[in-house]
Design an enzyme around this catalytic site. Structure first.
Site, PDB file in Angstrom:
ATOM      1  N   ARG A 261       0.651   8.863   4.879  1.00 34.52           N
ATOM      2  CA  ARG A 261      -0.298   8.217   5.800  1.00 34.52           C
ATOM      3  C   ARG A 261      -1.706   8.783   5.643  1.00 34.52           C
ATOM      4  O   ARG A 261      -2.700   8.062   5.770  1.00 34.52           O
ATOM      5  CB  ARG A 261       0.191   8.375   7.236  1.00 34.52           C
ATOM      6  CG  ARG A 261       0.204   7.066   7.930  1.00 34.52           C
ATOM      7  CD  ARG A 261       0.643   6.996   9.327  1.00 34.52           C
ATOM      8  NE  ARG A 261       0.009   5.830   9.882  1.00 34.52           N
ATOM      9  CZ  ARG A 261       0.491   4.594   9.796  1.00 34.52           C
ATOM     10  NH1 ARG A 261       1.626   4.350   9.210  1.00 34.52           N
ATOM     11  NH2 ARG A 261      -0.173   3.593  10.321  1.00 34.52           N
TER      12      ARG A 261
ATOM     13  N   HIS B 108      -3.078   7.177   2.629  1.00 31.65           N
ATOM     14  CA  HIS B 108      -3.382   5.783   2.994  1.00 31.65           C
ATOM     15  C   HIS B 108      -4.767   5.687   3.629  1.00 31.65           C
ATOM     16  O   HIS B 108      -5.504   4.723   3.422  1.00 31.65           O
ATOM     17  CB  HIS B 108      -2.289   5.305   3.959  1.00 31.65           C
ATOM     18  CG  HIS B 108      -2.358   3.870   4.318  1.00 31.65           C
ATOM     19  ND1 HIS B 108      -2.536   3.435   5.605  1.00 31.65           N
ATOM     20  CD2 HIS B 108      -2.269   2.750   3.562  1.00 31.65           C
ATOM     21  CE1 HIS B 108      -2.548   2.115   5.619  1.00 31.65           C
ATOM     22  NE2 HIS B 108      -2.385   1.667   4.403  1.00 31.65           N
TER      23      HIS B 108
ATOM     24  N   SER C 171       0.823  -1.194   0.000  1.00 35.26           N
ATOM     25  CA  SER C 171       0.000   0.000   0.000  1.00 35.26           C
ATOM     26  C   SER C 171       0.873   1.266   0.000  1.00 35.26           C
ATOM     27  O   SER C 171       0.691   2.173  -0.821  1.00 35.26           O
ATOM     28  CB  SER C 171      -0.883  -0.061   1.247  1.00 35.26           C
ATOM     29  OG  SER C 171      -1.906   0.854   1.175  1.00 35.26           O
TER      30      SER C 171
END
Ligand SMILES: C/C1=C2N=C(/C=C3N=C(/C(C)=C4\N[C@@](C)([C@@H]5N=C1[C@](C)(CCC(=O)O)[C@H]5CC(=O)O)[C@@](C)(CC(=O)O)[C@@H]4CCC(=O)O)[C@@](C)(CC(=O)O)[C@@H]\3CCC(=O)O)C(C)(C)[C@@H]/2CCC(=O)O
Length: 206
Positions: free
Chosen positions: A38, A41, A15
């Site tokens: 992040r 994500h 990912s």
């Protein structure tokens, strides 16, 4: 029945590699880039980078504040719940005052939302705190008003409320302020993205 990845660590690895390959992170300082990865994500939108605005020292100052034991002040329980406690460097308090029993009456008295009224209960913890606003534009507007009125200043503000009414405007106001900040300009934002930003700042382990 289905052929899919079942190894959590491998899912994370792939990912983050995909985000780094697809998102245009080149113009970001290294520490802001870690936070952006992040946040992407958490929302799946690699074009988020184009809407990021930040002050150059925001990540280092927020990190230093957390290491010194600063609390994390959150507008919504969803933000507070998303903060991974084991990443926090000083067992920092994660505070959300929205459910305090005094808040509904306070909101009625002040003629505002519960999210904004809940900030009245932050006053004695604001000095040097890390503020994480991921849901309520009115909370971000009220924070800026309180600071203009003389309330203590937080170390950094992650101002990432989502929505159509006041979200973009409240983030523009934060970006125009002299507070250290990260914002996602426009309508995009949200509790998950904001908690992810806190988690990246707290400690980046990937
Ligand atoms: C206008 C509000 C908006 N809420 C949005 C999106 C989501 N909110 C969820 C939930 C569960 C909560 N939202 C409240 C904060 C509630 N939301 C509002 C308010 C009416 C006003 C806030 C503002 O405009 O600044 C606010 C209530 C208040 O008086 O402050 C919440 C407290 C409502 C409640 O359940 O009592 C609650 C937060 C609970 C918590 O975590 O502590 C959603 C999950 C929506 C849903 O339930 O369907 C979703 C989560 C989004 C996220 O990622 O955080 C908007 C879109 C942000 C919207 C503000 C802007 C707009 O354009 O309307």
């Amino acid at each position: 029945m289905f052929d899919y990845e079942k190894d959590g660590a491998e899912i994370y690895r792939q990912s983050f590699a995909t985000i780094r390959a697809e998102a245009d992170l080149a113009g970001l300082p290294a520490d802001v880039s870690q936070v952006a990865v992040r946040m992407i994500h958490a929302c799946g939108m690699v074009d988020l980078v184009r809407d990021l605005a930040y002050t150059p020292e925001v990540v280092s100052r927020a990190r230093a504040a957390l290491r010194a034991g600063a609390p994390i002040l959150c507008d919504a329980q969803m933000v507070a719940s998303g903060v991974t406690r084991k990443r926090l460097p000083a067992a920092n308090d994660v505070v959300c005052t929205l459910s305090d029993p005094s808040v509904p009456d306070l909101a009625a008295k002040l003629g505002t939302t519960r999210s904004a009224a809940a900030l009245e209960l932050w006053r004695d913890r604001l000095d040097g705190a890390v503020v994480a606003i991921g849901n309520a534009p009115t909370a971000l507007f009220r924070l800026l008003e309180m600071i203009r009125e003389g309330a203590p200043r937080p170390a950094a503000v992650l101002g990432i409320p989502v929505g159509f009414i006041g979200a973009a405007e409240s983030k523009d106001a934060l970006a125009a302020s002299d507070l250290d900040h990260i914002v996602v300009r426009g309508r995009r934002g949200g509790s998950a993205m904001t908690a992810a930003a806190v988690n990246a700042i707290a400690s980046e382990v990937e």
